[in-house]
Motif scaffolding. Structure first.
Motif, PDB file in Angstrom:
ATOM      1  N   TYR A 286      -4.981  -0.775   2.409  1.00 31.81           N
ATOM      2  CA  TYR A 286      -3.755  -1.208   3.088  1.00 31.81           C
ATOM      3  C   TYR A 286      -2.557  -1.008   2.153  1.00 31.81           C
ATOM      4  N   PHE A 287      -1.462  -0.489   2.703  1.00 34.40           N
ATOM      5  CA  PHE A 287      -0.189  -0.535   1.974  1.00 34.40           C
ATOM      6  C   PHE A 287       0.943  -0.751   2.974  1.00 34.40           C
ATOM      7  N   THR A 288       2.063  -1.194   2.469  1.00 35.46           N
ATOM      8  CA  THR A 288       3.217  -1.504   3.312  1.00 35.46           C
ATOM      9  C   THR A 288       4.128  -0.288   3.410  1.00 35.46           C
ATOM     10  N   ALA A 289       4.442   0.140   4.630  1.00 32.15           N
ATOM     11  CA  ALA A 289       5.346   1.273   4.832  1.00 32.15           C
ATOM     12  C   ALA A 289       6.694   0.981   4.192  1.00 32.15           C
ATOM     13  N   GLY A 290       7.209   1.970   3.458  1.00 35.52           N
ATOM     14  CA  GLY A 290       8.524   1.796   2.835  1.00 35.52           C
ATOM     15  C   GLY A 290       8.496   1.060   1.520  1.00 35.52           C
ATOM     16  N   TYR A 291       7.299   0.910   0.934  1.00 39.87           N
ATOM     17  CA  TYR A 291       7.162   0.215  -0.347  1.00 39.87           C
ATOM     18  C   TYR A 291       6.316   1.077  -1.289  1.00 39.87           C
ATOM     19  N   PRO A 292       6.651   1.199  -2.559  1.00 34.61           N
ATOM     20  CA  PRO A 292       7.777   0.541  -3.229  1.00 34.61           C
ATOM     21  C   PRO A 292       9.143   1.146  -2.868  1.00 34.61           C
ATOM     22  N   LYS A 293       9.147   2.432  -2.456  1.00 33.95           N
ATOM     23  CA  LYS A 293      10.421   3.044  -2.042  1.00 33.95           C
ATOM     24  C   LYS A 293      10.302   3.468  -0.587  1.00 33.95           C
ATOM     25  N   LEU A 294      11.438   3.619   0.051  1.00 32.17           N
ATOM     26  CA  LEU A 294      11.470   3.901   1.486  1.00 32.17           C
ATOM     27  C   LEU A 294      10.645   5.138   1.845  1.00 32.17           C
ATOM     28  N   ASP A 295      10.758   6.184   1.043  1.00 32.15           N
ATOM     29  CA  ASP A 295      10.124   7.453   1.412  1.00 32.15           C
ATOM     30  C   ASP A 295       8.767   7.684   0.748  1.00 32.15           C
ATOM     31  N   ASP A 296       8.118   6.616   0.286  1.00 35.09           N
ATOM     32  CA  ASP A 296       6.810   6.764  -0.370  1.00 35.09           C
ATOM     33  C   ASP A 296       5.638   6.853   0.617  1.00 35.09           C
ATOM     34  N   THR A 297       5.866   6.581   1.889  1.00 36.97           N
ATOM     35  CA  THR A 297       4.775   6.418   2.848  1.00 36.97           C
ATOM     36  C   THR A 297       3.830   7.620   2.866  1.00 36.97           C
ATOM     37  N   VAL A 298       4.358   8.806   3.081  1.00 36.16           N
ATOM     38  CA  VAL A 298       3.501   9.997   3.221  1.00 36.16           C
ATOM     39  C   VAL A 298       2.902  10.391   1.872  1.00 36.16           C
ATOM     40  N   THR A 299       3.649  10.217   0.808  1.00 37.46           N
ATOM     41  CA  THR A 299       3.114  10.492  -0.540  1.00 37.46           C
ATOM     42  C   THR A 299       1.873   9.647  -0.800  1.00 37.46           C
ATOM     43  N   ILE A 300       1.947   8.358  -0.461  1.00 38.73           N
ATOM     44  CA  ILE A 300       0.799   7.465  -0.670  1.00 38.73           C
ATOM     45  C   ILE A 300      -0.372   7.889   0.210  1.00 38.73           C
ATOM     46  N   LEU A 301      -0.092   8.242   1.459  1.00 32.69           N
ATOM     47  CA  LEU A 301      -1.158   8.719   2.352  1.00 32.69           C
ATOM     48  C   LEU A 301      -1.871   9.940   1.767  1.00 32.69           C
ATOM     49  N   GLU A 302      -1.106  10.896   1.299  1.00 28.90           N
ATOM     50  CA  GLU A 302      -1.690  12.127   0.734  1.00 28.90           C
ATOM     51  C   GLU A 302      -2.562  11.807  -0.472  1.00 28.90           C
ATOM     52  N   GLU A 303      -2.067  10.944  -1.348  1.00 32.49           N
ATOM     53  CA  GLU A 303      -2.827  10.617  -2.557  1.00 32.49           C
ATOM     54  C   GLU A 303      -4.078   9.797  -2.237  1.00 32.49           C
ATOM     55  N   LEU A 304      -3.989   8.896  -1.249  1.00 34.12           N
ATOM     56  CA  LEU A 304      -5.172   8.120  -0.862  1.00 34.12           C
ATOM     57  C   LEU A 304      -6.271   9.035  -0.337  1.00 34.12           C
ATOM     58  N   GLU A 305      -5.896  10.010   0.466  1.00 29.73           N
ATOM     59  CA  GLU A 305      -6.919  10.951   0.953  1.00 29.73           C
ATOM     60  C   GLU A 305      -7.523  11.739  -0.200  1.00 29.73           C
ATOM     61  N   ALA A 306      -6.676  12.258  -1.087  1.00 31.12           N
ATOM     62  CA  ALA A 306      -7.159  13.053  -2.214  1.00 31.12           C
ATOM     63  C   ALA A 306      -8.053  12.243  -3.146  1.00 31.12           C
ATOM     64  N   ALA A 307      -7.777  10.930  -3.258  1.00 30.48           N
ATOM     65  CA  ALA A 307      -8.519  10.074  -4.194  1.00 30.48           C
ATOM     66  C   ALA A 307      -9.772   9.449  -3.578  1.00 30.48           C
ATOM     67  N   GLY A 308     -10.013   9.683  -2.288  1.00 29.43           N
ATOM     68  CA  GLY A 308     -11.292   9.266  -1.721  1.00 29.43           C
ATOM     69  C   GLY A 308     -11.293   8.058  -0.811  1.00 29.43           C
ATOM     70  N   ALA A 309     -10.123   7.605  -0.348  1.00 27.55           N
ATOM     71  CA  ALA A 309     -10.127   6.539   0.662  1.00 27.55           C
ATOM     72  C   ALA A 309     -10.714   7.093   1.954  1.00 27.55           C
ATOM     73  N   ASP A 310     -11.365   6.239   2.731  1.00 27.88           N
ATOM     74  CA  ASP A 310     -11.976   6.670   3.991  1.00 27.88           C
ATOM     75  C   ASP A 310     -11.055   6.465   5.186  1.00 27.88           C
ATOM     76  N   LEU A 311     -10.252   5.429   5.144  1.00 27.58           N
ATOM     77  CA  LEU A 311      -9.266   5.169   6.190  1.00 27.58           C
ATOM     78  C   LEU A 311      -8.134   4.354   5.588  1.00 27.58           C
ATOM     79  N   VAL A 312      -7.013   4.305   6.303  1.00 30.33           N
ATOM     80  CA  VAL A 312      -5.808   3.693   5.751  1.00 30.33           C
ATOM     81  C   VAL A 312      -5.161   2.799   6.802  1.00 30.33           C
ATOM     82  N   GLU A 313      -4.686   1.674   6.313  1.00 29.75           N
ATOM     83  CA  GLU A 313      -3.972   0.705   7.149  1.00 29.75           C
ATOM     84  C   GLU A 313      -2.542   0.652   6.644  1.00 29.75           C
ATOM     85  N   ILE A 314      -1.598   1.036   7.471  1.00 28.76           N
ATOM     86  CA  ILE A 314      -0.190   1.007   7.069  1.00 28.76           C
ATOM     87  C   ILE A 314       0.461  -0.229   7.671  1.00 28.76           C
TER      88      ILE A 314
END
Length: 258
Positions: free
Chosen positions: A21-49
């Motif tokens: 789980y992570f909060t959309a727009g945190y820590p910075k407003l435009d981090d949402t997609v960056t975090i999604l990309e890195e979570l997939e690359a690092a092996g998360a199975d699903l994501v809760e925004i």
């Protein structure tokens, strides 16, 4: 209901599922997609925004604080939908939006479903959506757009209600580890283990993911003994607060889990 990424995931992988789980727009407003990309690359199975809300009832202080920062950054449901445009060209893991009913109703429930489905969202967690209203009014709308609604159960949820939730669910059930808020550590106490064992013994047709208090590899592995996987939120939010660049913080945290 047609298959979506969520239902396929549970067909393909039966255990040790890691939901971050992570909060959309945190820590910075435009981090949402960056975090999604890195979570997939690092092996998360699903994501809760998390969709930031001023009064997140079930969330502990860490996630509440991230909500406040995200709102101050200018995050909104409309902004999140815009950020997720085109995300399916780069990210394939299932995406769930988690939030509260008030902002969703202001956005318009059907419009919310339609826009979320259009950008590739697979389901929602809306803890304050009344069960009866879901069954009577909202279920057909979610099904129209191929979306799952994920329900929470707690140690106080009766067996009859758990079975009712199981009958209405189409992906997984969110098993809250205790009656506390998010960020409280999972304990290996007898009461909690009895609760896990009781629910596991019900023979439910939907997979279970345990959340609230999962923060590191030992608590993740402990939860996976009683369910199909676990959800980590507050500990990941804390990892995003580290001084390194956000991509590095995501990678470093997931390395501690797998």
């Amino acid at each position: 209901m047609p298959q979506n990424r969520l239902t396929r995931l549970f067909q393909e992988k039966s255990g040790n599922l890691l939901n971050i789980y992570f909060t959309a727009g945190y820590p910075k407003l435009d981090d949402t997609v960056t975090i999604l990309e890195e979570l997939e690359a690092a092996g998360a199975d699903l994501v809760e925004i998390g969709m930031p809300f001023s009064d997140p009832l079930a969330d502990g202080p860490t996630i509440q604080a991230s909500n406040q920062v995200a709102l101050e950054n200018g995050m909104s449901i409309r902004k999140l939908m815009a950020q997720l445009q085109g995300v399916r060209e780069r990210v394939s893991l299932p995406i769930i939006l988690m939030g509260y009913l008030n902002p969703v109703m202001q956005y318009g429930f059907e419009r919310f479903c339609q826009d979320a489905a259009a950008v590739g969202v697979d389901g929602f967690i809306l803890p304050d959506l009344p069960f009866a209203e879901y069954e009577e009014e909202y279920k057909p709308i979610l099904e129209k757009y191929g979306l799952s609604l994920i329900f929470l159960i707690t140690p106080q949820t009766s067996e009859a209600r758990i079975r009712q939730i199981d009958a209405l669910s189409s992906s997984f059930i969110y098993m809250v580890s205790s009656a506390s808020t998010t960020g409280s550590q999972v304990q290996t106490n007898e009461g909690q283990q009895a609760y896990f064992s009781k629910v596991k013994g019900l023979g439910l047709r939907n997979p279970l993911l345990i959340g609230f208090g999962i923060s590191d590899r030992p608590s993740f592995e402990l939860a996976c003994q009683s369910a199909h996987g676990a959800i980590i939120g507050s500990a990941f939010i804390k990892a995003l607060q580290q001084p390194a660049e956000v991509r590095e913080n995501v990678r470093s945290f997931l390395k501690t889990l797998r």
